[in-house]
Scaffold this motif. Structure first.
Motif, PDB file in Angstrom:
ATOM      1  N   MET A 113      39.763  44.222  37.003  1.00 38.85           N
ATOM      2  CA  MET A 113      40.296  46.250  36.840  1.00 38.85           C
ATOM      3  C   MET A 113      39.445  47.387  35.356  1.00 38.85           C
ATOM      4  O   MET A 113      40.502  48.177  36.026  1.00 38.85           O
ATOM      5  CB  MET A 113      41.472  46.046  36.845  1.00 38.85           C
ATOM      6  CG  MET A 113      42.787  45.834  37.217  1.00 38.85           C
ATOM      7  SD  MET A 113      44.399  44.338  37.181  1.00 38.85           S
ATOM      8  CE  MET A 113      45.449  45.940  36.875  1.00 38.85           C
ATOM      9  N   ALA A 114      40.048  46.829  34.693  1.00 38.71           N
ATOM     10  CA  ALA A 114      39.014  47.583  33.598  1.00 38.71           C
ATOM     11  C   ALA A 114      37.364  48.270  33.778  1.00 38.71           C
ATOM     12  O   ALA A 114      37.374  48.888  33.060  1.00 38.71           O
ATOM     13  CB  ALA A 114      38.762  46.308  32.216  1.00 38.71           C
ATOM     14  N   THR A 115      36.427  46.947  34.977  1.00 37.32           N
ATOM     15  CA  THR A 115      35.553  47.273  35.155  1.00 37.32           C
ATOM     16  C   THR A 115      35.699  48.036  35.693  1.00 37.32           C
ATOM     17  O   THR A 115      34.770  49.528  35.487  1.00 37.32           O
ATOM     18  CB  THR A 115      34.860  45.951  34.996  1.00 37.32           C
ATOM     19  OG1 THR A 115      34.904  44.963  34.681  1.00 37.32           O
ATOM     20  CG2 THR A 115      33.133  46.990  36.378  1.00 37.32           C
ATOM     21  N   GLU A 116      36.303  48.391  37.089  1.00 40.99           N
ATOM     22  CA  GLU A 116      36.715  49.740  38.016  1.00 40.99           C
ATOM     23  C   GLU A 116      36.734  50.761  37.091  1.00 40.99           C
ATOM     24  O   GLU A 116      36.246  51.792  37.183  1.00 40.99           O
ATOM     25  CB  GLU A 116      37.583  49.002  39.017  1.00 40.99           C
ATOM     26  CG  GLU A 116      36.699  47.762  40.257  1.00 40.99           C
ATOM     27  CD  GLU A 116      37.446  48.690  41.195  1.00 40.99           C
ATOM     28  OE1 GLU A 116      36.870  49.471  41.911  1.00 40.99           O
ATOM     29  OE2 GLU A 116      38.397  47.450  41.623  1.00 40.99           O
ATOM     30  N   ILE A 117      38.279  51.079  36.390  1.00 40.98           N
ATOM     31  CA  ILE A 117      38.487  51.918  35.364  1.00 40.98           C
ATOM     32  C   ILE A 117      37.191  52.557  34.640  1.00 40.98           C
ATOM     33  O   ILE A 117      36.943  53.755  34.577  1.00 40.98           O
ATOM     34  CB  ILE A 117      39.677  51.778  34.862  1.00 40.98           C
ATOM     35  CG1 ILE A 117      41.076  51.357  35.185  1.00 40.98           C
ATOM     36  CG2 ILE A 117      39.812  52.374  33.674  1.00 40.98           C
ATOM     37  CD1 ILE A 117      41.797  50.108  34.572  1.00 40.98           C
ATOM     38  N   ALA A 118      36.708  51.827  34.291  1.00 39.21           N
ATOM     39  CA  ALA A 118      35.629  52.321  33.304  1.00 39.21           C
ATOM     40  C   ALA A 118      34.648  53.183  33.496  1.00 39.21           C
ATOM     41  O   ALA A 118      33.559  53.624  33.349  1.00 39.21           O
ATOM     42  CB  ALA A 118      34.799  51.339  32.031  1.00 39.21           C
ATOM     43  N   LEU A 119      34.376  52.271  35.195  1.00 41.08           N
ATOM     44  CA  LEU A 119      33.327  53.012  36.212  1.00 41.08           C
ATOM     45  C   LEU A 119      34.123  54.731  36.343  1.00 41.08           C
ATOM     46  O   LEU A 119      32.929  55.474  36.020  1.00 41.08           O
ATOM     47  CB  LEU A 119      32.775  52.121  37.282  1.00 41.08           C
ATOM     48  CG  LEU A 119      31.826  51.306  36.734  1.00 41.08           C
ATOM     49  CD1 LEU A 119      32.300  49.959  37.717  1.00 41.08           C
ATOM     50  CD2 LEU A 119      30.466  51.491  36.769  1.00 41.08           C
ATOM     51  N   ALA A 120      35.146  54.258  37.034  1.00 39.98           N
ATOM     52  CA  ALA A 120      35.488  55.555  37.337  1.00 39.98           C
ATOM     53  C   ALA A 120      35.759  56.676  36.368  1.00 39.98           C
ATOM     54  O   ALA A 120      35.259  58.057  36.318  1.00 39.98           O
ATOM     55  CB  ALA A 120      36.672  55.760  37.788  1.00 39.98           C
ATOM     56  N   ALA A 162      37.785  56.690  42.317  1.00 40.52           N
ATOM     57  CA  ALA A 162      38.954  56.980  41.924  1.00 40.52           C
ATOM     58  C   ALA A 162      39.950  56.408  42.408  1.00 40.52           C
ATOM     59  O   ALA A 162      40.775  55.897  42.119  1.00 40.52           O
ATOM     60  CB  ALA A 162      38.822  58.416  41.067  1.00 40.52           C
ATOM     61  N   THR A 163      40.084  57.101  43.637  1.00 37.95           N
ATOM     62  CA  THR A 163      41.528  57.106  44.082  1.00 37.95           C
ATOM     63  C   THR A 163      41.373  55.181  44.749  1.00 37.95           C
ATOM     64  O   THR A 163      43.161  54.588  44.670  1.00 37.95           O
ATOM     65  CB  THR A 163      41.557  57.923  44.698  1.00 37.95           C
ATOM     66  OG1 THR A 163      40.665  58.448  46.202  1.00 37.95           O
ATOM     67  CG2 THR A 163      42.217  59.642  44.197  1.00 37.95           C
ATOM     68  N   GLU A 164      40.544  55.372  45.580  1.00 38.36           N
ATOM     69  CA  GLU A 164      40.589  53.869  45.701  1.00 38.36           C
ATOM     70  C   GLU A 164      40.788  52.670  44.879  1.00 38.36           C
ATOM     71  O   GLU A 164      41.692  51.877  45.500  1.00 38.36           O
ATOM     72  CB  GLU A 164      39.685  53.673  47.175  1.00 38.36           C
ATOM     73  CG  GLU A 164      39.370  54.641  48.509  1.00 38.36           C
ATOM     74  CD  GLU A 164      40.639  54.636  48.916  1.00 38.36           C
ATOM     75  OE1 GLU A 164      40.015  53.126  48.973  1.00 38.36           O
ATOM     76  OE2 GLU A 164      40.616  54.720  50.780  1.00 38.36           O
ATOM     77  N   MET A 165      40.085  52.896  43.970  1.00 42.83           N
ATOM     78  CA  MET A 165      40.252  52.052  42.467  1.00 42.83           C
ATOM     79  C   MET A 165      41.569  52.409  42.098  1.00 42.83           C
ATOM     80  O   MET A 165      42.025  51.016  42.266  1.00 42.83           O
ATOM     81  CB  MET A 165      38.839  52.696  41.323  1.00 42.83           C
ATOM     82  CG  MET A 165      39.090  52.216  40.235  1.00 42.83           C
ATOM     83  SD  MET A 165      40.981  52.578  38.882  1.00 42.83           S
ATOM     84  CE  MET A 165      40.207  54.081  38.213  1.00 42.83           C
ATOM     85  N   ALA A 166      42.454  53.245  42.308  1.00 39.57           N
ATOM     86  CA  ALA A 166      43.520  53.487  41.553  1.00 39.57           C
ATOM     87  C   ALA A 166      44.594  53.010  42.463  1.00 39.57           C
ATOM     88  O   ALA A 166      46.228  51.697  41.931  1.00 39.57           O
ATOM     89  CB  ALA A 166      44.342  54.673  41.496  1.00 39.57           C
ATOM     90  N   ASN A 167      44.370  52.507  43.738  1.00 37.75           N
ATOM     91  CA  ASN A 167      44.852  51.109  44.032  1.00 37.75           C
ATOM     92  C   ASN A 167      44.791  50.606  44.193  1.00 37.75           C
ATOM     93  O   ASN A 167      45.671  49.140  44.363  1.00 37.75           O
ATOM     94  CB  ASN A 167      44.804  52.783  46.039  1.00 37.75           C
ATOM     95  CG  ASN A 167      45.911  53.214  46.325  1.00 37.75           C
ATOM     96  OD1 ASN A 167      46.792  53.409  47.151  1.00 37.75           O
ATOM     97  ND2 ASN A 167      45.101  54.551  46.235  1.00 37.75           N
ATOM     98  N   ARG A 168      43.367  49.865  44.183  1.00 40.53           N
ATOM     99  CA  ARG A 168      43.071  48.124  44.126  1.00 40.53           C
ATOM    100  C   ARG A 168      43.387  47.588  42.607  1.00 40.53           C
ATOM    101  O   ARG A 168      44.098  46.469  42.943  1.00 40.53           O
ATOM    102  CB  ARG A 168      41.921  48.870  44.129  1.00 40.53           C
ATOM    103  CG  ARG A 168      41.468  48.397  45.541  1.00 40.53           C
ATOM    104  CD  ARG A 168      39.047  48.196  45.733  1.00 40.53           C
ATOM    105  NE  ARG A 168      38.280  48.291  44.598  1.00 40.53           N
ATOM    106  CZ  ARG A 168      38.386  49.754  45.202  1.00 40.53           C
ATOM    107  NH1 ARG A 168      38.218  50.470  46.124  1.00 40.53           N
ATOM    108  NH2 ARG A 168      36.856  50.644  43.900  1.00 40.53           N
ATOM    109  N   VAL A 169      43.586  48.351  41.820  1.00 40.00           N
ATOM    110  CA  VAL A 169      43.930  48.540  39.901  1.00 40.00           C
ATOM    111  C   VAL A 169      45.773  48.435  40.112  1.00 40.00           C
ATOM    112  O   VAL A 169      45.905  47.320  39.925  1.00 40.00           O
ATOM    113  CB  VAL A 169      43.952  49.607  39.341  1.00 40.00           C
ATOM    114  CG1 VAL A 169      44.965  49.278  37.774  1.00 40.00           C
ATOM    115  CG2 VAL A 169      41.856  48.993  39.428  1.00 40.00           C
ATOM    116  N   ALA A 170      45.988  49.381  41.153  1.00 39.67           N
ATOM    117  CA  ALA A 170      47.818  49.438  40.860  1.00 39.67           C
ATOM    118  C   ALA A 170      47.823  47.869  42.055  1.00 39.67           C
ATOM    119  O   ALA A 170      49.610  47.519  41.837  1.00 39.67           O
ATOM    120  CB  ALA A 170      48.077  49.806  41.925  1.00 39.67           C
TER     121      ALA A 170
END
Length: 379
Positions: free
Chosen positions: A288-295, A323-331
């Motif tokens: 989660m943290a890695t994807e957020i940092a990349l976005a 970012a939006t696909e990432m947010a759904n994965r993180v959520a």
């Protein structure tokens, strides 16, 4: 990206405001009633958030795009729906006016929306024209010094509480596809304007969405926005900055989910130890943290390049897609980490999970972003 001192300060201002003003009671009320909260709208306007990107000469703060991104990220981190409140005047609502309004139009409308005295919505989508916005069937026929508009717009965010709408209508039926479309600033209190019932939505409740119907609505030629028959090009440019705003919203949702998940993983115990001590949980947090940092890096850098005048059309779509696909994965992972608690409305991740879903849909679906990106690669 290393933020300048000015941006660090603004980020703190946005975070402090969200954490103090976006109370749990307010968020729960918005989610349960779906009604717009005028008190928080006025409070945001008082702080200048409604005009964050609008030039100072028109009553705004004259902030850059990175400041706008930081505002939406910090607001969405606490409450995604309230992040939409100041987004529209700085993006889809005020964007067309800033891009191609006459001086008279800018002076007339921008100060009103920058100060929160009036609300403006963006009316492009129709029942048969969503992703294919060029399929617009709403018509505007010239009649003396006016245009007469007939048609229906659907899924218009903020329509029931707005004073004006930026409306797209076909003005030259002889031109096919996205040609022959014009933009108009329409007073929603004019005779012939009516609204559908506010939609019941999965998430982002508290920002009403409805149809707008135009039945022989007479609009002055003074409210033609931009060049006649060439409104679609401006619409696409406006959607570009709007996509960056949605990307920032998604980033904030993901950051909020991560922070709640870390807290829960440290506090919740199973088998005699905190969840955080289990590799399965800690690895999810790492992902989660890695994807957020990349976005975050992609979004921040694109905002700076946008203001520098770079061609960032593809990057804007990359931001929104990733970012939006990432947010759904993180959520999704946030709910999973919370277990049964994540499925209970008392826990904010349940609402974040629902709110995240819209980010892949509005202002261009993920599939439309893939189309834009691939066309830029292959042109």
């Amino acid at each position: 990206m290393i933020l300048a001192e000015e941006h660090v300060m603004m980020k703190k201002v946005f975070r402090d405001f969200a954490e103090s003003e976006f109370t749990k009671e307010l968020q729960e009320r918005l989610d349960s009633t779906g009604e717009f909260d005028w008190d928080i709208h006025k409070e945001m306007a008082k702080y200048g958030f409604m005009g964050a990107r609008i030039p100072e000469e028109y009553g705004g703060q004259g902030g850059d795009t990175l400041t706008y991104v930081l505002m939406l990220e910090e607001f969405a981190r606490v409450c995604p729906v309230l992040a939409i409140y100041p987004n529209t005047p700085n993006s889809l609502g005020g964007g067309p006016l800033m891009a191609c309004g006459t001086e008279e139009q800018k002076k007339k409308y921008l100060p009103l929306i920058a100060t929160g005295k009036k609300k403006l919505c963006f009316a492009l989508t129709e029942p048969g024209a969503g992703s294919d916005a060029s399929g617009t069937t709403t018509k505007a026929v010239e009649d003396g010094n006016d245009f007469i508009i007939n048609g229906r717009k659907t899924f218009i965010s903020g329509a029931p509480v707005s004073d004006y709408a930026i409306v797209y209508a076909k003005t030259d039926p002889s031109q096919k596809g996205n040609k022959g479309i014009s933009m108009f600033i329409v007073d929603l209190k004019l005779p012939g304007v009516s609204f559908g019932k506010p939609e019941r939505k999965m998430g982002i409740n508290g920002y009403p969405t409805s149809d707008i119907v135009f039945d022989n609505v007479r609009v002055s030629k003074d409210d033609l926005l931009g060049p006649l028959h060439n409104g679609f090009t401006t619409a696409m440019k406006t959607l570009g900055i709007g996509r960056l705003g949605v990307s920032a919203q998604a980033l904030g949702i993901a950051q909020g989910c991560l922070e709640m998940s870390i807290k829960h993983a440290k506090e919740r115990e199973q088998f005699g130890r905190p969840l955080a001590k289990f590799q399965a949980i800690s690895f999810m947090l790492a992902d989660m943290a890695t994807e957020i940092a990349l976005a975050r890096e992609l979004i921040y850098n694109t905002a700076v390049e946008f203001d520098a005048g770079e061609d960032v059309a593809a990057k804007l779509s990359m931001c929104k897609y990733f970012a939006t696909e990432m947010a759904n994965r993180v959520a999704y992972k946030a709910v999973q980490i919370h277990g049964g608690y994540g499925y209970i409305k008392e826990y904010p991740v349940e609402r974040m999970y629902r709110d995240a879903r819209i980010t892949t849909l509005y202002e261009g679906t993920s599939q439309i972003q893939q189309l834009v990106i691939s066309r830029n690669l292959l042109k």
